[in-house]
Write a protein that holds these residues in place. Structure first.
Motif, PDB file in Angstrom:
ATOM      1  N   ASN A 265     -11.047  -8.997  -1.408  1.00  0.00           N
ATOM      2  CA  ASN A 265     -12.242  -9.617  -1.979  1.00  0.00           C
ATOM      3  C   ASN A 265     -12.080  -9.629  -3.497  1.00  0.00           C
ATOM      4  OD1 ASN A 265     -15.039  -9.577  -3.272  1.00  0.00           O
ATOM      5  ND2 ASN A 265     -15.571 -10.023  -1.139  1.00  0.00           N
ATOM      6  N   PRO A 266     -12.047 -10.808  -4.103  1.00  0.00           N
ATOM      7  CA  PRO A 266     -11.759 -10.892  -5.537  1.00  0.00           C
ATOM      8  C   PRO A 266     -12.824 -10.279  -6.432  1.00  0.00           C
ATOM      9  CG  PRO A 266     -12.415 -13.031  -4.667  1.00  0.00           C
ATOM     10  CD  PRO A 266     -12.253 -12.126  -3.492  1.00  0.00           C
ATOM     11  N   TYR A 267     -14.026 -10.090  -5.885  1.00  0.00           N
ATOM     12  CA  TYR A 267     -15.117  -9.524  -6.685  1.00  0.00           C
ATOM     13  C   TYR A 267     -15.288  -8.021  -6.456  1.00  0.00           C
ATOM     14  CZ  TYR A 267     -16.448 -14.467  -6.986  1.00  0.00           C
ATOM     15  OH  TYR A 267     -16.447 -15.824  -7.189  1.00  0.00           O
ATOM     16  N   TRP A 268     -15.224  -7.593  -5.182  1.00  0.00           N
ATOM     17  CA  TRP A 268     -15.666  -6.243  -4.851  1.00  0.00           C
ATOM     18  C   TRP A 268     -14.603  -5.366  -4.207  1.00  0.00           C
ATOM     19  CZ3 TRP A 268     -19.922  -5.669  -7.379  1.00  0.00           C
ATOM     20  CH2 TRP A 268     -20.801  -6.733  -7.540  1.00  0.00           C
ATOM     21  N   GLY A 269     -13.434  -5.905  -3.897  1.00  0.00           N
ATOM     22  CA  GLY A 269     -12.400  -5.090  -3.277  1.00  0.00           C
ATOM     23  C   GLY A 269     -12.694  -4.812  -1.816  1.00  0.00           C
ATOM     24  N   LEU A 270     -12.231  -3.664  -1.337  1.00  0.00           N
ATOM     25  CA  LEU A 270     -12.390  -3.301   0.070  1.00  0.00           C
ATOM     26  C   LEU A 270     -13.812  -2.831   0.362  1.00  0.00           C
ATOM     27  CD1 LEU A 270      -9.030  -1.356   0.519  1.00  0.00           C
ATOM     28  CD2 LEU A 270      -9.546  -3.654   1.352  1.00  0.00           C
ATOM     29  N   LEU A 271     -14.273  -3.097   1.570  1.00  0.00           N
ATOM     30  CA  LEU A 271     -15.644  -2.754   1.949  1.00  0.00           C
ATOM     31  C   LEU A 271     -15.873  -1.251   1.963  1.00  0.00           C
ATOM     32  CD1 LEU A 271     -18.457  -3.549   3.142  1.00  0.00           C
ATOM     33  CD2 LEU A 271     -17.380  -3.463   5.401  1.00  0.00           C
ATOM     34  N   PHE A 272     -14.938  -0.508   2.530  1.00  0.00           N
ATOM     35  CA  PHE A 272     -15.157   0.916   2.759  1.00  0.00           C
ATOM     36  C   PHE A 272     -14.668   1.790   1.602  1.00  0.00           C
ATOM     37  CE2 PHE A 272     -15.338  -0.885   6.969  1.00  0.00           C
ATOM     38  CZ  PHE A 272     -16.351  -0.175   7.583  1.00  0.00           C
ATOM     39  N   LYS A 273     -14.082   1.192   0.574  1.00  0.00           N
ATOM     40  CA  LYS A 273     -13.557   1.969  -0.544  1.00  0.00           C
ATOM     41  C   LYS A 273     -14.142   1.479  -1.861  1.00  0.00           C
ATOM     42  CE  LYS A 273     -10.810   4.645   0.168  1.00  0.00           C
ATOM     43  NZ  LYS A 273     -10.923   6.027   0.661  1.00  0.00           N
ATOM     44  N   GLU A 274     -14.236   2.383  -2.817  1.00  0.00           N
ATOM     45  CA  GLU A 274     -14.545   2.026  -4.199  1.00  0.00           C
ATOM     46  C   GLU A 274     -13.721   2.953  -5.081  1.00  0.00           C
ATOM     47  OE1 GLU A 274     -15.310   0.596  -7.662  1.00  0.00           O
ATOM     48  OE2 GLU A 274     -15.783  -0.432  -5.782  1.00  0.00           O
TER      49      GLU A 274
ATOM     50  N   ASP B 135      -2.511   0.813 -11.476  1.00  0.00           N
ATOM     51  CA  ASP B 135      -3.711  -0.016 -11.681  1.00  0.00           C
ATOM     52  C   ASP B 135      -3.461  -1.456 -11.254  1.00  0.00           C
ATOM     53  OD1 ASP B 135      -5.051   2.173 -12.639  1.00  0.00           O
ATOM     54  OD2 ASP B 135      -4.837   1.637 -14.766  1.00  0.00           O
ATOM     55  N   THR B 136      -2.279  -1.973 -11.586  1.00  0.00           N
ATOM     56  CA  THR B 136      -1.949  -3.360 -11.232  1.00  0.00           C
ATOM     57  C   THR B 136      -1.818  -3.521  -9.721  1.00  0.00           C
ATOM     58  OG1 THR B 136      -0.796  -3.676 -13.338  1.00  0.00           O
ATOM     59  CG2 THR B 136      -0.295  -5.228 -11.564  1.00  0.00           C
ATOM     60  N   LEU B 137      -1.103  -2.587  -9.086  1.00  0.00           N
ATOM     61  CA  LEU B 137      -0.908  -2.680  -7.638  1.00  0.00           C
ATOM     62  C   LEU B 137      -2.231  -2.508  -6.895  1.00  0.00           C
ATOM     63  CD1 LEU B 137       2.415  -0.657  -7.136  1.00  0.00           C
ATOM     64  CD2 LEU B 137       2.104  -3.138  -7.156  1.00  0.00           C
ATOM     65  N   GLU B 138      -3.061  -1.566  -7.356  1.00  0.00           N
ATOM     66  CA  GLU B 138      -4.350  -1.351  -6.695  1.00  0.00           C
ATOM     67  C   GLU B 138      -5.236  -2.585  -6.826  1.00  0.00           C
ATOM     68  OE1 GLU B 138      -8.080   1.827  -6.655  1.00  0.00           O
ATOM     69  OE2 GLU B 138      -6.600   1.900  -8.263  1.00  0.00           O
ATOM     70  N   GLN B 139      -5.251  -3.182  -8.006  1.00  0.00           N
ATOM     71  CA  GLN B 139      -6.048  -4.390  -8.213  1.00  0.00           C
ATOM     72  C   GLN B 139      -5.555  -5.516  -7.312  1.00  0.00           C
ATOM     73  OE1 GLN B 139      -6.012  -5.818 -12.245  1.00  0.00           O
ATOM     74  NE2 GLN B 139      -7.569  -7.365 -11.889  1.00  0.00           N
ATOM     75  N   ASP B 140      -4.238  -5.636  -7.175  1.00  0.00           N
ATOM     76  CA  ASP B 140      -3.659  -6.684  -6.330  1.00  0.00           C
ATOM     77  C   ASP B 140      -4.086  -6.500  -4.875  1.00  0.00           C
ATOM     78  OD1 ASP B 140      -1.742  -8.840  -5.632  1.00  0.00           O
ATOM     79  OD2 ASP B 140      -0.691  -7.201  -4.647  1.00  0.00           O
ATOM     80  N   VAL B 141      -4.032  -5.266  -4.360  1.00  0.00           N
ATOM     81  CA  VAL B 141      -4.404  -5.010  -2.970  1.00  0.00           C
ATOM     82  C   VAL B 141      -5.903  -5.214  -2.769  1.00  0.00           C
ATOM     83  CG1 VAL B 141      -4.590  -3.225  -1.198  1.00  0.00           C
ATOM     84  CG2 VAL B 141      -2.475  -3.456  -2.503  1.00  0.00           C
ATOM     85  N   GLU B 142      -6.705  -4.636  -3.658  1.00  0.00           N
ATOM     86  CA  GLU B 142      -8.160  -4.712  -3.490  1.00  0.00           C
ATOM     87  C   GLU B 142      -8.662  -6.152  -3.598  1.00  0.00           C
ATOM     88  OE1 GLU B 142     -10.923  -2.343  -3.684  1.00  0.00           O
ATOM     89  OE2 GLU B 142      -9.851  -0.439  -3.653  1.00  0.00           O
TER      90      GLU B 142
ATOM     91  N   ILE C  64       0.836  -1.204   0.000  1.00  0.00           N
ATOM     92  CA  ILE C  64       0.000   0.000   0.000  1.00  0.00           C
ATOM     93  C   ILE C  64       0.872   1.256   0.000  1.00  0.00           C
ATOM     94  CG2 ILE C  64      -1.664   1.320   1.368  1.00  0.00           C
ATOM     95  CD1 ILE C  64      -2.880  -1.370   2.232  1.00  0.00           C
ATOM     96  N   SER C  65       1.987   1.215   0.736  1.00  0.00           N
ATOM     97  CA  SER C  65       2.900   2.348   0.753  1.00  0.00           C
ATOM     98  C   SER C  65       3.504   2.581  -0.631  1.00  0.00           C
ATOM     99  CB  SER C  65       4.016   2.097   1.776  1.00  0.00           C
ATOM    100  OG  SER C  65       4.958   3.145   1.759  1.00  0.00           O
ATOM    101  N   ARG C  66       3.875   1.488  -1.304  1.00  0.00           N
ATOM    102  CA  ARG C  66       4.442   1.608  -2.645  1.00  0.00           C
ATOM    103  C   ARG C  66       3.393   2.149  -3.619  1.00  0.00           C
ATOM    104  NH1 ARG C  66       5.763  -3.346  -3.216  1.00  0.00           N
ATOM    105  NH2 ARG C  66       7.711  -3.092  -2.077  1.00  0.00           N
ATOM    106  N   LEU C  67       2.160   1.678  -3.497  1.00  0.00           N
ATOM    107  CA  LEU C  67       1.081   2.166  -4.355  1.00  0.00           C
ATOM    108  C   LEU C  67       0.863   3.662  -4.153  1.00  0.00           C
ATOM    109  CD1 LEU C  67      -1.356   1.893  -6.243  1.00  0.00           C
ATOM    110  CD2 LEU C  67      -2.694   1.063  -4.292  1.00  0.00           C
TER     111      LEU C  67
END
Length: 568
Positions: free
Chosen positions: A491-500, A480-487, A410-413
């Motif tokens: 959750n492979p479908y929806w990412g983080l609960l509190f973020k979009e 985009d790649t790093l964000e997708q990896d973290v999110e 997350i720090s690198r992103l």
């Protein structure tokens, strides 16, 4: 209003003292009329800040219990617990924290059986499997298209799935980018409760299966059937009967719950239970949770001054149903009659907000209500009363634990995102410089030294522009790649609960707008004083974040109304 109730003002004929200029452009600067009082306060501030005895006290090491970040109490609106006299609790997913996957699986299986056995759906859907990842609070079902959406706080739709397949970006944009998704539109059904999670997975699964078999699906009817079936499973108590058979399998026994409630009572708080569950289930579940935890409380009922079951929230906050006293000597809780008061040691059902405040003599900001349902517990109580609110979001423990485990990524992103912004700005700066050089070249004499110098500068700028543009494109792909990896790691479908995307999700936005506090479980209050002053940081406007010193005037938030108190 009489003159004696008004503060003194500037004399009518006195000139308004100037600001940094004799005639400020906007005419909005005024000097302090009496500096003596302010100067005295500044001297006192200096003495307070530099007082050695006070500094020693404030920096002395204390034995403080370190609260894990995932078990913290988070603050949207300042709340002074010393002013709170009565604290209420919902039961399901608030005092009672369920093992989510187990309960969701049970609800999924029972609803699926009802669809096949009573609603005439083909037996083939009985083979559908529950995927707990394909569910998350804050999603919306588009009853017209059969799509499932996740959106940010502005209503921008970021992710869309149809069945168990993602919708292509161009289709998503065509359907939702140029049209406002209105929460009140009956076309959309919102998945805001933990109890409703299985229906979303079931909805997507049935669509995926039937359409893969070439069958046409009436998306609106399918949703209504699933909604009615799952409501029936809850309403006829068939689900809760199964839970009662194995409470230890479905309900997490929190050893800190009793001590947390005791600590609040020791701080002279009175407690009440306000749940939609019927008496028989409430009694069984609360016995399991609290009986025998502390010797001072022989029965779970001893923790609470008022107990209200079958409350019918959110109707409790808006309607005028009477309180009914129950005979608790029978398991089903036979109705004795309409209650004319609320007494400690007795149990009631139904009721309404107005009578509750009248009977208890506690009202407004002296009441804190803790619940898990953004609509039934938090939003409606906030719109119908001045009660303070705390929302239990048990999923936050997982999200915080997960993001802590991805700290380096997350720090690198974050570094890449900031670099991308700087590169974008640099592209615009170089393009502006290049345009300026080209305009000057048009005016320069052909073959002149000035023209040659400008031509060389133009070549250098174009070379720099190509370099920065290439880096910008690369930074976008990396981010985009790093964000997708973290999110998708969460959750492979929806990412983080509190973020979009780059914004808070709609669910996160609702929590921020309507809940004064939020935390993962009730027992987290054990880590704080019953007199705690929960403070939030003040929201800074962009010009303050950019350095305007007004941002330093009030670093902490206020006890004013929550952001969403006046919204529908």
């Amino acid at each position: 209003m009489s003159e004696d109730r008004l503060a003194p003002t500037v004399p009518k004929n006195s000139p308004i003292p100037g600001g940094p200029a004799p005639d400020p452009l906007h005419g909005s600067f005024r000097s302090v009329l009496d500096r003596a009082h302010a100067e005295q306060a500044a001297q006192r501030a200096q003495h307070l800040i530099t007082d050695e005895t006070l500094a020693r006290l404030l920096t002395a090491p204390r034995e403080r219990h370190e609260v894990p970040r995932a078990r913290d109490v988070f603050v949207n609106r300042n709340l002074r617990m010393a002013s709170v006299e009565l604290i209420g609790f919902d039961m399901d997913y608030t005092l009672a924290i369920y093992h989510m996957r187990r309960l969701e699986q049970l609800s999924f299986d029972m609803t699926l059986a009802k669809l096949v056995g009573e609603y005439g759906y083909p037996p083939v859907i009985g083979h559908l499997l529950y995927d707990h990842h394909f569910v998350m609070r804050g999603l919306a079902v588009d009853r017209l298209t059969g799509n499932i959406l996740k959106m940010d706080r502005f209503g921008h739709v970021g992710r869309v799935w149809h069945g168990l397949r993602p919708v292509k970006t161009e289709v998503r944009r065509e359907l939702y980018r140029n049209k406002r998704v209105r929460p009140s539109d009956p076309r959309f059904a919102w998945n805001d409760t933990l109890f409703a999670l299985p229906e979303t997975c079931l909805y997507a699964g049935v669509i995926e299966l039937l359409e893969s078999l070439g069958q046409r699906v009436d998306y609106g009817k399918l949703y209504d059937d699933i909604r009615e079936a799952i409501d029936t499973v809850h309403r006829d108590n068939s689900l809760k009967r199964e839970v009662r058979k194995e409470l230890s399998r479905y309900v997490f026994l929190d050893p800190e719950l009793g001590p947390a409630l005791h600590k609040l009572r020791s701080g002279h708080k009175r407690l009440f239970l306000l749940t939609n569950s019927a008496w028989d289930y409430t009694d069984a579940l609360m016995r399991y949770l609290l009986d025998g935890q502390l010797a001072e409380y022989p029965s779970w009922r001893n923790y609470f001054d008022f107990i209200v079951t079958a409350a019918g929230k959110p109707g409790f906050f808006t309607q005028q149903r009477p309180f009914l006293e129950l005979d608790t000597s029978t398991e089903e809780g036979r109705v004795v009659g309409e209650a004319k008061s609320l007494e400690r040691g007795k149990v009631y059902s139904g009721g309404n907000l107005v009578q509750f405040e009248e009977f208890t003599q506690f009202r407004g900001e002296n009441v804190l209500y803790v619940g898990d349902h953004i609509y039934g517990d938090i939003l409606k109580s906030k719109k119908s009363s001045l009660w303070r609110t705390c929302m239990v979001v048990q999923e936050i423990e997982d999200e915080i634990t997960y993001t802590d485990s991805r700290r380096e990524e997350i720090s690198r992103l974050s570094e890449v995102e900031l670099t991308r912004a700087r590169l974008d700005d640099e592209v615009n700066f170089i393009k502006t410089s290049l345009n300026s050089v080209e305009r000057r070249m048009e005016r320069a004499e052909p073959g002149s030294a000035e023209r040659a110098r400008l031509e060389e500068e133009r070549k250098q700028l174009k070379l720099e522009l190509d370099t920065v543009r290439k880096a910008l494109k690369e930074s976008m792909e990396i981010a985009d790649t790093l964000e997708q990896d973290v999110e998708e790691g969460f959750n492979p479908y929806w990412g983080l609960l509190f973020k979009e995307g780059n914004e808070n999700s709609r669910f996160g936005y609702q929590v921020e707008q309507y809940a004064c506090l939020y935390t993962s479980r009730v027992s987290n209050f054990l880590h704080y004083s019953p007199m705690q002053y929960y403070r939030s940081p003040r929201d800074l406007m962009p010009h303050e974040q950019a350095g305007a010193l007004s941002g330093k005037l009030s670093p902490l938030g206020s006890e004013g109304p929550p952001k969403g108190s006046g919204k529908e």
